[in-house]
Motif scaffolding. Structure first.
Motif, mmCIF file in Angstrom:
data_model
loop_
_atom_site.group_PDB
_atom_site.id
_atom_site.type_symbol
_atom_site.label_atom_id
_atom_site.label_comp_id
_atom_site.label_asym_id
_atom_site.label_seq_id
_atom_site.Cartn_x
_atom_site.Cartn_y
_atom_site.Cartn_z
ATOM 1 N N SER A 177 0.784 -1.222 0.127
ATOM 2 C CA SER A 177 0.006 0.143 -0.019
ATOM 3 C C SER A 177 0.937 1.337 -0.031
ATOM 4 O O SER A 177 0.461 2.457 -0.499
ATOM 5 C CB SER A 177 -0.978 -0.007 1.021
ATOM 6 O OG SER A 177 -0.260 0.440 2.378
ATOM 7 N N SER B 42 -14.582 -3.372 4.276
ATOM 8 C CA SER B 42 -13.117 -3.406 3.982
ATOM 9 C C SER B 42 -12.702 -3.806 2.604
ATOM 10 O O SER B 42 -11.751 -3.282 2.197
ATOM 11 C CB SER B 42 -12.561 -4.461 4.957
ATOM 12 O OG SER B 42 -12.685 -4.002 6.456
ATOM 13 N N LEU B 45 -12.650 -0.834 0.508
ATOM 14 C CA LEU B 45 -11.633 0.116 0.773
ATOM 15 C C LEU B 45 -10.401 -0.521 0.077
ATOM 16 O O LEU B 45 -9.632 0.258 -0.378
ATOM 17 C CB LEU B 45 -11.435 0.316 2.104
ATOM 18 C CG LEU B 45 -10.496 1.307 2.518
ATOM 19 C CD1 LEU B 45 -11.459 2.730 2.583
ATOM 20 C CD2 LEU B 45 -10.175 1.154 4.032
ATOM 21 N N ARG B 46 -10.082 -1.823 0.115
ATOM 22 C CA ARG B 46 -8.959 -2.482 -0.440
ATOM 23 C C ARG B 46 -8.998 -2.078 -2.101
ATOM 24 O O ARG B 46 -8.025 -1.719 -2.813
ATOM 25 C CB ARG B 46 -8.613 -3.836 -0.392
ATOM 26 C CG ARG B 46 -8.293 -4.068 1.155
ATOM 27 C CD ARG B 46 -7.845 -5.480 1.343
ATOM 28 N NE ARG B 46 -8.786 -6.568 1.100
ATOM 29 C CZ ARG B 46 -9.489 -7.177 2.036
ATOM 30 N NH1 ARG B 46 -9.478 -6.303 3.257
ATOM 31 N NH2 ARG B 46 -10.307 -8.029 1.978
ATOM 32 N N GLY B 49 -8.070 1.782 -2.783
ATOM 33 C CA GLY B 49 -6.708 2.065 -2.868
ATOM 34 C C GLY B 49 -5.813 0.505 -3.784
ATOM 35 O O GLY B 49 -4.617 1.055 -3.768
ATOM 36 N N THR B 74 -3.174 6.460 0.582
ATOM 37 C CA THR B 74 -2.354 5.878 1.849
ATOM 38 C C THR B 74 -3.310 5.213 2.770
ATOM 39 O O THR B 74 -4.280 5.896 3.122
ATOM 40 C CB THR B 74 -1.330 6.563 2.283
ATOM 41 O OG1 THR B 74 -0.624 7.507 1.223
ATOM 42 C CG2 THR B 74 -0.652 6.321 3.721
ATOM 43 N N TYR B 75 -3.069 3.989 3.177
ATOM 44 C CA TYR B 75 -3.762 3.452 4.240
ATOM 45 C C TYR B 75 -3.540 3.425 5.530
ATOM 46 O O TYR B 75 -2.381 3.525 5.787
ATOM 47 C CB TYR B 75 -3.767 1.828 4.193
ATOM 48 C CG TYR B 75 -4.638 1.538 2.895
ATOM 49 C CD1 TYR B 75 -5.903 0.944 3.298
ATOM 50 C CD2 TYR B 75 -4.181 1.388 1.547
ATOM 51 C CE1 TYR B 75 -6.878 0.736 1.976
ATOM 52 C CE2 TYR B 75 -5.082 0.972 0.540
ATOM 53 C CZ TYR B 75 -6.084 0.528 0.842
ATOM 54 O OH TYR B 75 -6.884 0.039 -0.347
ATOM 55 N N PHE B 77 -4.220 1.301 8.942
ATOM 56 C CA PHE B 77 -5.024 -0.198 9.128
ATOM 57 C C PHE B 77 -5.626 -0.378 10.688
ATOM 58 O O PHE B 77 -4.939 0.424 11.562
ATOM 59 C CB PHE B 77 -3.962 -1.236 8.915
ATOM 60 C CG PHE B 77 -3.513 -1.320 7.257
ATOM 61 C CD1 PHE B 77 -4.065 -1.850 6.467
ATOM 62 C CD2 PHE B 77 -2.142 -0.783 7.138
ATOM 63 C CE1 PHE B 77 -3.623 -1.893 5.135
ATOM 64 C CE2 PHE B 77 -1.726 -0.736 5.672
ATOM 65 C CZ PHE B 77 -2.487 -1.388 4.928
ATOM 66 N N ALA B 143 1.682 7.492 7.434
ATOM 67 C CA ALA B 143 0.976 7.584 6.488
ATOM 68 C C ALA B 143 0.933 9.171 6.218
ATOM 69 O O ALA B 143 0.819 9.566 5.054
ATOM 70 C CB ALA B 143 -0.519 7.447 6.911
ATOM 71 N N LEU B 152 -7.191 6.310 3.470
ATOM 72 C CA LEU B 152 -8.149 5.163 3.461
ATOM 73 C C LEU B 152 -7.604 4.616 4.836
ATOM 74 O O LEU B 152 -6.834 3.827 5.172
ATOM 75 C CB LEU B 152 -7.643 4.308 2.359
ATOM 76 C CG LEU B 152 -7.636 5.139 0.960
ATOM 77 C CD1 LEU B 152 -7.130 3.858 -0.210
ATOM 78 C CD2 LEU B 152 -9.086 5.414 0.619
ATOM 79 N N ASP B 154 -9.210 2.000 7.557
ATOM 80 C CA ASP B 154 -9.802 0.648 7.768
ATOM 81 C C ASP B 154 -10.140 0.453 9.129
ATOM 82 O O ASP B 154 -9.241 -0.169 9.919
ATOM 83 C CB ASP B 154 -9.211 -0.459 7.016
ATOM 84 C CG ASP B 154 -10.096 -1.606 7.052
ATOM 85 O OD1 ASP B 154 -11.009 -1.636 7.456
ATOM 86 O OD2 ASP B 154 -9.364 -2.960 6.620
ATOM 87 N N TYR B 185 -13.329 6.398 5.333
ATOM 88 C CA TYR B 185 -13.374 5.990 6.557
ATOM 89 C C TYR B 185 -14.239 4.992 6.848
ATOM 90 O O TYR B 185 -15.446 5.026 7.093
ATOM 91 C CB TYR B 185 -13.548 7.059 7.618
ATOM 92 C CG TYR B 185 -13.047 6.882 9.110
ATOM 93 C CD1 TYR B 185 -12.187 7.378 9.671
ATOM 94 C CD2 TYR B 185 -14.056 6.082 9.802
ATOM 95 C CE1 TYR B 185 -11.892 7.103 10.960
ATOM 96 C CE2 TYR B 185 -13.916 5.830 10.841
ATOM 97 C CZ TYR B 185 -12.904 6.397 11.633
ATOM 98 O OH TYR B 185 -12.495 6.155 13.010
#
Lengths: 271, 256
Positions: A177, B42, B45-46, B49, B74-75, B77, B143, B152, B154, B185
Motif C-alpha cells: 500500500s 473493508s 476500501l482495499r 486503494g 495511503t492506508y 490499518f 501515513a 484510506l 480501515d 473511513y
C-alpha cells in the motif's frame, strides 16, 4: 472512602489462592550443581568399584586421556580437521538452504517444483548416501563436507519457507500500500519476519551437522574427533571414547551459545 | 484529487460480496462507510486503494494528486501494521526509503510528522513498548509522511479501548481542521461515523449495496459534546442498520 457493606468485623474465611505456577524460570546455579554432582557420583562409583572399569571409565581417567591428547598436540589436529569440515559444511548448507527456502517461500514455480523434492529427500538419512558421496566427491574432504551440507540444507529450507509462510500478510499488504518495490518488501518485511524461524532452524541444523560430522569421519578420516572416537572404540579404550564424546558435546554447546547470542542480537525487538 | 467509484461489483467464487457501488469521494471530504459485519466494506476500501481488483466496475482518479505527494492513496490499518523489528522512526522511514529523497529531506519529514503526531519523544522506541493508541499514532505519522492525497482508513480505532478512541478521534478532527485531508473511513461504529463524516454511506448486508447516503453539513469542530442533531442522525442510521445487522449476525461465516 470505603464500601459501607464490607464493615469492620471480619466474618468468613479468605478465598483460597489457586493461581500461579506453570511458569518455570531458569535458575543459573542449578545446572552446574547437577553436572558436578553427577560427575562426583560417577567418580565415587568408579573408585569404590560400584561402577566396573569395563562398563564405564572414571571421569578422572577420561580427563587423563584428554590431557594426554592435549600434551601430544593431537587435540588441535583433530579439532582443526573437524571444525573445518563442520563450519564449511554447515555454512554452505545453511546459506544454500536459506536461498532455496526463500525461493520456495516466494515463487509458485519453485514451490510446486521443489517442495515435493525437499519433502522426499529430507527424511533420507544422509549417512546412507555417504558411499555415493564418496564416489561423487572423492574420499577426501569433499564427501565429508557434502554429507554435512546435505544434512543441514534440508532442515534450513523447511525452516525458511515455513518462516516466510508465517509472515503477517497484513505487513506485506502494508508494504504494497505504500508502493514499496518487490525487492524492498522481501528485504525489509519478509526476510526479517522469517528470521526467528530461520534462526531456530539453525539451532537444529547445527546439531544435525555435528551428528553427521562424526558419521562421516568414521569412514576414511585420519584426523577428526569422529576418527578419534572410532579408533578408541575399536581399541576398547573407553576413556578416550568418553573424552571424544565430551569434546563433541562441548562443540555442540558452543554452537548453541553462539546461535543464542545471534538470536539475542538480531531479535532484540522481541520482548 | 477526487475519487469516483463506478459500478463496483465483486464476487468471491460464486458469492456476490458487493453489488453495483457508485460513490464519489470529493477532495477535502471525509466519507464514512458503515455497514454490518461481513458486508464487504473493508473489501471495498482495499479496492479504492488498488490492493484488490473488483470483478467488474472501476475506481477512477479524477484530477492529479499534488506534486509533492509521494503515495496518493495511503492506508491506515486496524491492526496498525507496524514492523515490530523497526523503531518508531524506522517504521516511518520505511514508507520513504523507496522514494528518491536525500537523507536530510527524509530526516526532516520524519521529524515533522513525529512532531505533528506528538511522538517526538518516542523516536527510538519499538512498537512492543507502545500502547495501542501510540501505535496507531505511529501509523498515522507514517501515513502523513508520504503526503497522501486520500487517506484510506480501515476501522483505525476499532482495536483501541474507548478512552483512547476518544483521544485519537479528537486528534483526527484537529488534523482535519488543519490540513483538510480527504479520507474514506470504514467503521462499524456509528458514533465515529457521525463525528467524522461529511458523508456517511450505509451498506446493506451481503451482497453489499448502498442503502443510503447521509450528508452532514455541520462543521467537524462543532460536533462536540451533547448534540441533538447528531444524535437523531445516529438514531436514524441505527434504524436503517438494525435489521441488516441482526440478519448478518445470524449468517454463517464460511457460507461465502
Amino acid at each position: 472512602m470505603r464500601d459501607k457493606t464490607t464493615g469492620n468485623q471480619k466474618a468468613g474465611k479468605p478465598v483460597p489462592f489457586r493461581g500461579g505456577g506453570f511458569l518455570p524460570k531458569p535458575k543459573k546455579i542449578i545446572a552446574p550443581i547437577v553436572f558436578i554432582a553427577l560427575i562426583a557420583f560417577w567418580e565415587w562409583g568408579s573408585r569404590t568399584g560400584f561402577i566396573g572399569p569395563l562398563i564405564l571409565p572414571a571421569p578422572s581417567e577420561a580427563f587423563e586421556a584428554f590431557m594426554n591428547l592435549l600434551n601430544t598436540g593431537l587435540l588441535w589436529q583433530h579439532l582443526a580437521a573437524s571444525l573445518q569440515r563442520l563450519l564449511l559444511g554447515w555454512f554452505s548448507g545453511t546459506l544454500l538452504g536459506i536461498i532455496v527456502g526463500t525461493l520456495i517461500g516466494l515463487f509458485s514455480l519453485a514451490r510446486s517444483g521443489l517442495q515435493p523434492l525437499v519433502s522426499a529427500i529430507f527424511p533420507i538419512p544422509k549417512i546412507a548416501l555417504l558411499p555415493l558421496f564418496i564416489i561423487w566427491f572423492g574420499i577426501g574432504e569433499g564427501s565429508k563436507v557434502a554429507t554435512i551440507l546435505f544434512g543441514t540444507f534440508f532442515p534450513t529450507v523447511i525452516a525458511t519457507y515455513g518462516g516466510i509462510d508465517n509472515v503477517d500478510r497484513g505487513l506485506i499488504r502494508m508494504g504494497q500500500s505504500f508502493g514499496l518495490s518487490r525487492l524492498s518488501i522481501i528485504r525489509k518485511i519478509i526476510l526479517p519476519g522469517a528470521l526467528p524461524a530461520i534462526l531456530s532452524g539453525a539451532r537444529i541444523s547445527a546439531a544435525i551437522a555435528i551428528i553427521l560430522l562424526v558419521a562421516a569421519e568414521m569412514i576414511a578420516a585420519e584426523y577428526g574427533i569422529g576418527a578419534y572416537i572410532l579408533i578408541a572404540g575399536s581399541l576398547m579404550a573407553t576413556d578416550q571414547l568418553i573424552t571424544g564424546v565430551a569434546i563433541l558435546s562441548c562443540i555442540g554447546l558452543i554452537f548453541a551459545w553462539v546461535i543464542g547470542k545471534a538470536e539475542k542480537y538480531f531479535l532484540k525487538w522481541r520482548a | 484529487m477526487d475519487l469516483s467509484l463506478r459500478h463496483i461489483t465483486h464476487r468471491y467464487d460464486e458469492v456476490e460480496v458487493l453489488r453495483d457501488i457508485n460513490l464519489e469521494i470529493k477532495q477535502g471530504q471525509i466519507v464514512c462507510i458503515i455497514g454490518p459485519s461481513g458486508c464487504g466494506k473493508s473489501t471495498l476500501l482495499r479496492m479504492i486503494g488498488g490492493l484488490e481488483r473488483p470483478t467488474s466496475g472501476e475506481v477512477l482518479q479524477i484530477g492529479e494528486p499534488p506534486a509533492d505527494c509521494l503515495n496518493p492513496l495511503t492506508y491506515i490499518f486496524q491492526d496498525f501494521a507496524l514492523l515490530p523489528w523497526r523503531t518508531v522512526e524506522g517504521n516511518v522511514s520505511l514508507a520513504l526509503e523507496d522514494h528518491a529523497l536525500s537523507a536530510t529531506m527524509r530526516e526532516e519529514i520524519i521529524a515533522d510528522v513525529l512532531a505533528r503526531t506528538k511522538l517526538a519523544d518516542f523516536r527510538t522506541a519499538y512498537p512492543r513498548q507502545l500502547s495501542g493508541g501510540m501505535k496507531q499514532r505511529v501509523a498515522i505519522a507514517r501515513a502523513l509522511s508520504v503526503r497522501p492525497a486520500v487517506l484510506l482508513m480501515d476501522e483505525p480505532l476499532s482495536a483501541l479501548d474507548s478512552q483512547t478512541r476518544e483521544l485519537l478521534m479528537d486528534d483526527l478532527v484537529d488534523l482535519w481542521e488543519k490540513e483538510n485531508y480527504t479520507a474514506a473511513y470504514v467503521t462499524h461504529n456509528l458514533a465515529e461515523a457521525v463525528r467524522l463524516g461529511h458523508k456517511i454511506v450505509v451498506l446493506s448486508r451481503r451482497p453489499g449495496e448502498i442503502r443510503d447516503i447521509v450528508e452532514i453539513d455541520m462543521p467537524l469542530s462543532a460536533r462536540t459534546g451533547e448534540n441533538s442533531e447528531l444524535e437523531s442522525i445516529q438514531k436514524r442510521l441505527w434504524t436503517l442498520m438494525r435489521d441488516e445487522a441482526r440478519a448478518a449476525d445470524r449468517e454463517l461465516l464460511d457460507a461465502r
